[in-house]
Design a protein around this motif. Structure first.
Motif: not given
Length: 467
Positions: A307-336
């Motif tokens: 279970g420890t390793f299953i959750i570790a992989v899930m959170i790695m996927i979750s946080t990697f995807g989350c950061n991609n969305g944050l990075i993608m979207a944030g820069a458009r505010v500074y652009y405007t």
């Protein structure tokens, strides 16, 4: 050759996955421990998540009107500027760049590294990779920086690169979370469930060592507000899709719809996850989970040692995807902001992949500095107050703009207007007021950071006039 305009390549599924993916990071796997310590009962644990989910849904359907009126890059910054004035818009953009978005990117990046350490112990936050005397840097911080840099580079290659990662990883983590919930419900232990719900509405403090305490009526409200800091952090960033409106196909329809669908999906997932926790873990174990990692404790019950390793992989996927969305979207505010003369001029330029490359890299630098500081977690707690203040101001902006710009096209109108927007503002005022009284450490630092933007605004305006 640099592009002069954004390309509308994101469809409804992509936009919805950006909403859900930006919301689901590491919070749902962790913050229920602190919530349980504050409220001390199963009913109140679920109610805190319900209140937060309800507030988020109200805000999302309210933002739909604004996004349809101003379907262009910048999102909340644009809404605040149009409803109030450029200073209020700048204060949001300043807070967003200095802490809200950049510190969130850092925190999510370090969360990725912390759970990577379950698979590769060398990345543990307890190890020291570099000792500078005044600053100790862990391998977890260095891995966080690497992830932020890699995702920033991918997003400079064009929105198609970012959207592919976002949609794929968000679908993967949603399926994984639903899988965890289903396996958890199959593993539900009736004796634990019954004990957890025996005094479901007894509001009390529950210490990690098992000690309990009672609240006066007013202090109880303060405890609920303190508990909601975690659930609001976990549910934040839902509005990131509004920042990239210029790259969404049929934005007048798809932004509002993606806000509703994304927040609804995540609210349901969060509620079911907490119900699952209550079915496999006693309240005391939720409150005292090692380093607050409730999901790890639950997965160990459900899957055993694996279970420890299953959750570790899930959170790695979750946080990697989350950061991609944050990075993608944030820069458009500074652009405007840059196009309005309120940010570095280079941030207003799109590269040959039709994305704001300079804005992405400067965001990357600040996020990496927060990763090195080790103070991102404290700052995120402090900024929760300011985030809700700006949400309230933005939703109040709907009323202002209906008077100020009555003739502006509104393809979509805020659902439940005026009742639901007013209800959100009242709930937000209650939350912020209680934090000011009972948890000032969550309020004043965030307010100070925001207010520091006032002199910065006038300095920027003066410098802009001199050019």
């Amino acid at each position: 050759m640099a592009s002069t305009s954004f390309k509308p390549t994101l469809r409804l599924l992509d936009a919805t996955m950006l909403v859900a993916g930006s919301m689901i990071g590491s919070g749902i796997f962790i913050v229920s421990a602190d919530i349980t310590r504050n409220v001390g009962s199963a009913g109140w644990l679920i109610l805190v998540w319900l209140i937060t989910g309800f507030m988020t849904l109200i805000a999302a359907v309210s933002y739909g009107e604004l996004s349809a009126m101003y379907p262009k890059a910048g999102g909340q910054y644009v809404y605040l500027k149009e409803a109030y004035n450029p200073l209020i818009g700048f204060l949001y953009g300043w807070s967003f760049f200095s802490v809200i978005q950049t510190a969130t990117i850092a925190a999510v990046g370090v969360a990725f590294a912390k759970f990577t350490a379950y698979l590769v112990p060398a990345f543990s936050e307890d190890n020291v990779a570099l000792d500078l005397g005044f600053l100790r840097i862990s391998p977890a911080q260095l891995l966080s920086i690497l992830v932020i840099v890699v995702l920033t580079f991918i997003n400079t290659r064009g929105v198609k690169s970012g959207k592919g990662i976002q949609t794929t990883l968000t679908l993967t983590k949603l399926i994984s979370l639903f899988g965890l919930i289903i396996f958890g419900l199959f593993a539900l232990k009736p004796e634990i469930w019954d004990v957890n719900w025996a005094n479901a509405w007894e509001l009390r403090s529950l210490a990690a060592d098992g000690g309990t305490g009672s609240y006066t009526t007013i202090a109880a409200l303060g405890a609920i507000a303190a508990a909601m800091v975690g659930s609001i952090f976990s549910s934040d960033s839902w509005h990131n899709v509004t920042f990239i409106a210029g790259e969404i196909h049929n934005p007048k329809r798809n932004i509002g719809l993606s806000l509703f669908l994304g927040t609804l999906i995540v609210t349901i997932v969060y509620l079911l996850t907490n119900i699952m926790y209550l079915g496999v873990l006693p309240l005391q174990e939720i409150a005292s989970a090692d380093k607050d990692r409730v999901a790890v404790s639950a997965a160990q019950v459900i899957f055993g040692h694996a279970g420890t390793f299953i959750i570790a992989v899930m959170i790695m996927i979750s946080t990697f995807g989350c950061n991609n969305g944050l990075i993608m979207a944030g820069a458009r505010v500074y652009y405007t902001m840059a196009n309005d003369g309120l940010f570095f001029k280079k941030a207003s330029v799109l590269n040959n992949a039709a994305v704001p490359g300079f804005a992405l890299w400067i965001q990357c630098i600040v996020a990496c500095l927060w990763s090195l500081s080790g103070k991102y977690g404290d700052l995120l707690d402090m900024i929760s107050f300011v985030v809700v203040v700006f949400y309230m101001l933005t939703i109040a902006g709907i009323f202002i703009l209906r008077r100020k710009r009555p003739d502006l096209e509104r393809p979509y109108k805020a659902f439940g207007y005026p009742v639901l927007p007013v209800l959100y503002i009242l709930m937000g005022l209650t939350f912020c007021g209680l934090l000011i009284i009972y948890k000032p450490k969550f309020t004043w630092p965030g307010l100070i950071i925001t207010l520091l933007g006032i002199p910065v605004y006038y300095l920027v305006k003066r410098a802009s006039r001199k050019k």
